[in-house]
Each structure stands twice: as structure tokens, then as C-alpha cells.
Design an enzyme around this catalytic site. Structure first.
Site, PDB file in Angstrom:
ATOM      1  N   VAL A 218       1.377  -1.334 -16.228  1.00  9.94           N
ATOM      2  CA  VAL A 218       0.349  -2.337 -15.926  1.00  9.94           C
ATOM      3  C   VAL A 218      -1.065  -1.861 -16.260  1.00  9.94           C
ATOM      4  O   VAL A 218      -1.999  -2.664 -16.259  1.00  9.94           O
ATOM      5  CB  VAL A 218       0.404  -2.827 -14.454  1.00  9.94           C
ATOM      6  CG1 VAL A 218       1.656  -3.630 -14.193  1.00  9.94           C
ATOM      7  CG2 VAL A 218       0.244  -1.670 -13.480  1.00  9.94           C
TER       8      VAL A 218
ATOM      9  N   TYR B  58      -7.453   6.497  -2.344  1.00  9.37           N
ATOM     10  CA  TYR B  58      -6.478   5.404  -2.228  1.00  9.37           C
ATOM     11  C   TYR B  58      -7.110   4.226  -1.493  1.00  9.37           C
ATOM     12  O   TYR B  58      -6.988   3.076  -1.931  1.00  9.37           O
ATOM     13  CB  TYR B  58      -5.253   5.925  -1.481  1.00  9.37           C
ATOM     14  CG  TYR B  58      -4.172   4.894  -1.222  1.00  9.37           C
ATOM     15  CD1 TYR B  58      -3.269   4.537  -2.219  1.00  9.37           C
ATOM     16  CD2 TYR B  58      -4.029   4.297   0.036  1.00  9.37           C
ATOM     17  CE1 TYR B  58      -2.265   3.604  -1.980  1.00  9.37           C
ATOM     18  CE2 TYR B  58      -3.035   3.372   0.282  1.00  9.37           C
ATOM     19  CZ  TYR B  58      -2.154   3.027  -0.720  1.00  9.37           C
ATOM     20  OH  TYR B  58      -1.157   2.102  -0.484  1.00  9.37           O
TER      21      TYR B  58
ATOM     22  N   LYS C 157      -7.634   0.336  -2.716  1.00  7.37           N
ATOM     23  CA  LYS C 157      -7.010  -0.807  -2.046  1.00  7.37           C
ATOM     24  C   LYS C 157      -8.061  -1.767  -1.483  1.00  7.37           C
ATOM     25  O   LYS C 157      -7.833  -2.981  -1.424  1.00  7.37           O
ATOM     26  CB  LYS C 157      -6.052  -0.314  -0.962  1.00  7.37           C
ATOM     27  CG  LYS C 157      -4.811   0.371  -1.541  1.00  7.37           C
ATOM     28  CD  LYS C 157      -3.989  -0.589  -2.402  1.00  7.37           C
ATOM     29  CE  LYS C 157      -2.638  -0.018  -2.806  1.00  7.37           C
ATOM     30  NZ  LYS C 157      -1.807  -0.986  -3.515  1.00  7.37           N
TER      31      LYS C 157
HETATM   32  N1  LIG Z   1       4.909   2.313   1.621  1.00  8.12           N
HETATM   33  C1  LIG Z   1       3.834   2.118   2.360  1.00  8.12           C
HETATM   34  O1  LIG Z   1       3.726   2.609   3.500  1.00  8.12           O
HETATM   35  C2  LIG Z   1       2.721   1.232   1.829  1.00  8.12           C
HETATM   36  C3  LIG Z   1       1.689   0.848   2.700  1.00  8.12           C
HETATM   37  C4  LIG Z   1       0.656   0.040   2.224  1.00  8.12           C
HETATM   38  C5  LIG Z   1       0.659  -0.385   0.903  1.00  8.12           C
HETATM   39  N2  LIG Z   1       1.671   0.012   0.072  1.00  8.12           N
HETATM   40  C6  LIG Z   1       1.628  -0.451  -1.320  1.00  8.12           C
HETATM   41  O2  LIG Z   1       2.818  -1.134  -1.618  1.00  8.12           O
HETATM   42  C7  LIG Z   1       3.134  -0.994  -3.000  1.00  8.12           C
HETATM   43  C8  LIG Z   1       4.566  -0.504  -3.167  1.00  8.12           C
HETATM   44  O3  LIG Z   1       4.702   0.736  -2.504  1.00  8.12           O
HETATM   45  P1  LIG Z   1       6.128   1.418  -2.219  1.00  8.12           P
HETATM   46  O4  LIG Z   1       6.014   2.119  -0.921  1.00  8.12           O
HETATM   47  O5  LIG Z   1       7.211   0.447  -2.439  1.00  8.12           O
HETATM   48  O6  LIG Z   1       6.097   2.556  -3.346  1.00  8.12           O
HETATM   49  P2  LIG Z   1       7.082   2.895  -4.562  1.00  8.12           P
HETATM   50  O7  LIG Z   1       8.497   2.808  -4.138  1.00  8.12           O
HETATM   51  O8  LIG Z   1       6.574   4.177  -5.144  1.00  8.12           O
HETATM   52  O9  LIG Z   1       6.811   1.703  -5.582  1.00  8.12           O
HETATM   53  C9  LIG Z   1       5.798   1.688  -6.511  1.00  8.12           C
HETATM   54  C10 LIG Z   1       6.358   1.078  -7.778  1.00  8.12           C
HETATM   55  O10 LIG Z   1       5.293   0.884  -8.710  1.00  8.12           O
HETATM   56  C11 LIG Z   1       5.762   1.219  -9.999  1.00  8.12           C
HETATM   57  N3  LIG Z   1       4.602   1.631 -10.793  1.00  8.12           N
HETATM   58  C12 LIG Z   1       3.762   2.668 -10.548  1.00  8.12           C
HETATM   59  N4  LIG Z   1       2.843   2.758 -11.511  1.00  8.12           N
HETATM   60  C13 LIG Z   1       3.092   1.738 -12.377  1.00  8.12           C
HETATM   61  C14 LIG Z   1       2.483   1.311 -13.583  1.00  8.12           C
HETATM   62  N5  LIG Z   1       1.421   1.957 -14.111  1.00  8.12           N
HETATM   63  N6  LIG Z   1       2.982   0.230 -14.220  1.00  8.12           N
HETATM   64  C15 LIG Z   1       4.057  -0.426 -13.707  1.00  8.12           C
HETATM   65  N7  LIG Z   1       4.680  -0.059 -12.572  1.00  8.12           N
HETATM   66  C16 LIG Z   1       4.203   1.019 -11.926  1.00  8.12           C
HETATM   67  C17 LIG Z   1       6.769   2.344  -9.790  1.00  8.12           C
HETATM   68  O11 LIG Z   1       7.760   2.370 -10.797  1.00  8.12           O
HETATM   69  P3  LIG Z   1       7.596   3.272 -12.126  1.00  8.12           P
HETATM   70  O12 LIG Z   1       7.163   4.630 -11.665  1.00  8.12           O
HETATM   71  O13 LIG Z   1       8.939   3.224 -12.770  1.00  8.12           O
HETATM   72  O14 LIG Z   1       6.565   2.585 -12.965  1.00  8.12           O
HETATM   73  C18 LIG Z   1       7.392   1.959  -8.460  1.00  8.12           C
HETATM   74  O15 LIG Z   1       8.581   1.201  -8.622  1.00  8.12           O
HETATM   75  C19 LIG Z   1       2.072  -0.052  -3.583  1.00  8.12           C
HETATM   76  O16 LIG Z   1       1.032  -0.804  -4.171  1.00  8.12           O
HETATM   77  C20 LIG Z   1       1.557   0.671  -2.353  1.00  8.12           C
HETATM   78  O17 LIG Z   1       0.239   1.155  -2.523  1.00  8.12           O
HETATM   79  C21 LIG Z   1       2.701   0.804   0.497  1.00  8.12           C
END
Ligand SMILES: NC(=O)c1ccc[n+]([C@@H]2O[C@H](COP(=O)([O-])OP(=O)(O)OC[C@H]3O[C@@H](n4cnc5c(N)ncnc54)[C@H](OP(=O)(O)O)[C@@H]3O)[C@@H](O)[C@H]2O)c1
Length: 253
Positions: free
Chosen positions: A64, A158, A162
Site C-alpha cells: 500500500v 506509532y 495513528k
Molecule cells: N493488535 C492490536 O492490538 C491493535 C490495536 C490498535 C490498532 N491496531 C491496528 O490494526 C491493524 C491490524 O493489526 P493486527 O494486529 O491485525 O496486525 P497484523 O496481524 O500484523 O496485520 C497487519 C497486516 O498488514 C499487512 N501489511 C503491513 N504492511 C503492509 C503494506 N505495506 N502493504 C500491504 N499490507 C501490509 C501485513 O501483511 P504483509 O506483511 O504480508 O504485507 C499484515 O497482514 C493495524 O493497522 C494496527 O496498527 C492493532
């Protein structure tokens, strides 16, 4: 009929965590789902899970942070399914732990590139497609409580990215609602994925840590975040514009 029958939903970062749960939830409610990320294998697995449950999905590898790839991603969705009705900009990374004085320029830039520029580039491509469709579309960006809602030591870069997603969401919502594109955000608190684990922490350690720290006593599940995303993307939220819905076990109540 379910809320998304016949609609096409695009989810970035759908090979794992929240993105996968969101993709599965859209498919369960009738959408055909385009799942995107950089690595093919996790996306293939998400498609397999959707198809095993009787749904339709397409995996598209895309980074992205690249404008051409974000545009091609939207084109792939439209070529395959005929329209783009819903998009969820979920791809993001957390590079935390260091106070600002110790933060490397590389970690700062990577988070800005993926979390802010990546959301902007996908959002722009999605809006351009949706406003050309008679039925418009809806978009949900995934921000975080770290940012517009709260801050924590070691998570400053971070949180800055956000907070930008929250502001980008609200501004874009005002820019484009008159063109039939409705844009909102979900800001999760800690969620049941590896991203909310501290270095060296197990899931059991995290459960102990949050039992007292969070009013609800536990982290959110990925399906609880997905439920909020689907609400905002659905016609149930037809007058909800530019909101930033916090789902955080009461952390910022
Ligand atoms: N988990 C939490 O506690 C939490 C809390 C608040 C907000 N969030 C937000 O929620 C979202 C998902 O988090 P998650 O916990 O599910 O983490 P995750 O499992 O690491 O998911 C992140 C996904 O984004 C993809 N990604 C990363 N960089 C990318 C790029 N340049 N282009 C396309 N895809 C990309 C990764 O796949 P690839 O590496 O294959 O590209 C991965 O599947 C994130 O935005 C995170 O900041 C998470």
C-alpha cells in the site's frame, strides 16, 4: 439476504489478525471479498477459509505504500467483481519500545510510510473508484486508541501515525460525503493479536497484565473489532460520517 449481499469489499492487511477477521466477517454476510497484503501465502490462506465457508474471495498482493500498486488493487477488485462498494484500510505496523531520543529514523519512516502514506494512497484510489459509481461506497480506516485517544511511553511514533489516520479519516469524510463516499474509522485498543504483546510476553502474560489494567479485564477479540467495522460499513450506519469509533475494553473511557 444479509447486510453485504452482492457487494464487493476490499480489505488491506487481510492475511492475518484483524484484517483476516474483517474479511471473514464480510464474506459471512454475503460480500465478495478482495484480500490484500504484501505476502501471497497468508492471503491464499484467508481466501481458502472464506471459500471453505461458502464465500467468494480474491487475493491480490499489493504494497500500500506504492501508489501504482494501490491503484492496481482497486482495478483488480472492479475487474473481477464489477464494483468496489466497501474498503477497509487496515494494513499497519507497530515498531515500538524506544523513547523518542532512541527511535531510529528507519522505524519512524517505516511507520509513517505504511500507516499514513499507505492509508492515504489506498483511500485515494478507493474514493476515485467509489465516486464514479452511482451507488458510491463506504470506507473504514483502522486507526488506534494510541494516537487521537491516548498515548503511551515507547509508542510515540506509532501514536503520531495513528493520530494522522484519525485526522485523515475525518477530513476525507468531509471532502467526499457529497460524492456518495462515506468514510469512518475504528480505533481499537489492545486486540488479541501478536501486535499487542510486549517483547517476550506470552498470551498468558498479557492476560495477567490486562486483567487489572483494562476496565473490561481482557483485550478485544478480532471478531469484536470486525463487528464494529461491519457496522460502520453497513447501511445501519448510513448517517454516520467521519466518526472514529473506539473499541478498547474501556481503556480510554
Ligand atoms: N493488535 C492490536 O492490538 C491493535 C490495536 C490498535 C490498532 N491496531 C491496528 O490494526 C491493524 C491490524 O493489526 P493486527 O494486529 O491485525 O496486525 P497484523 O496481524 O500484523 O496485520 C497487519 C497486516 O498488514 C499487512 N501489511 C503491513 N504492511 C503492509 C503494506 N505495506 N502493504 C500491504 N499490507 C501490509 C501485513 O501483511 P504483509 O506483511 O504480508 O504485507 C499484515 O497482514 C493495524 O493497522 C494496527 O496498527 C492493532
Amino acid at each position: 439476504m444479509t447486510r453485504f449481499t452482492g457487494r464487493t469489499a476490499l480489505v488491506t492487511g487481510a492475511g492475518s489478525g484483524i484484517g483476516r477477521a474483517v474479511a471473514l466477517a464480510f464474506a459471512a454476510e454475503g460480500a465478495q471479498v478482495v484480500v490484500a497484503g504484501r505476502r501471497r501465502e497468508p492471503l491464499t490462506q484467508t481466501v481458502r477459509l472464506i471459500e471453505e465457508a461458502g464465500g467468494k474471495a480474491l487475493a491480490v498482493t499489493a504494497d500500500v505504500t506504492d501508489a501504482t500498486e494501490s491503484r492496481a488493487l482497486v482495478e483488480a477488485a472492479v475487474d473481477r467483481f464489477g464494483s468496489l462498494d466497501v474498503a477497509v484500510n487496515n494494513a499497519g505496523v507497530f515498531r515500538g519500545g524506544q523513547p523518542v531520543a532512541e527511535l531510529s529514523s528507519a522505524d519512524w519512516r517505516e511507520q509513517l510510510d505504511i500507516n499514513v502514506t499507505g492509508v492515504f494512497l489506498a483511500l485515494r484510489a478507493e474514493i476515485r473508484q467509489m465516486r464514479s459509481q452511482p451507488s458510491g461506497g463506504t470506507i473504514v480506516n483502522i486507526a488506534s486508541t494510541f494516537g487521537a485517544h491516548t498515548r503511551a511511553p515507547g509508542a510515540t511514533a506509532y501514536a503520531a501515525t495513528k493520530a494522522a489516520v484519525s485526522a485523515l479519516t475525518r477530513g476525507a469524510a468531509l471532502d467526499h460525503i457529497h460524492e456518495g463516499v462515506r468514510i469512518n474509522a475504528v480505533s481499537p485498543g489492545p486486540v488479541d493479536t501478536p501486535m499487542s504483546l510486549r517483547p517476550g510476553e506470552t498470551e498468558a502474560d498479557r492476560a495477567d497484565r490486562v486483567r487489572a489494567a483494562l476496565p473490561l479485564g481482557r483485550v478485544s477479540s478480532t471478531s469484536e473489532i470486525a463487528a464494529a467495522v461491519l457496522y460502520l460499513a453497513s447501511d445501519d450506519a448510513s448517517s454516520v460520517v467521519g466518526t472514529d469509533l473506539v473499541v478498547d475494553s474501556g481503556a480510554t473511557a
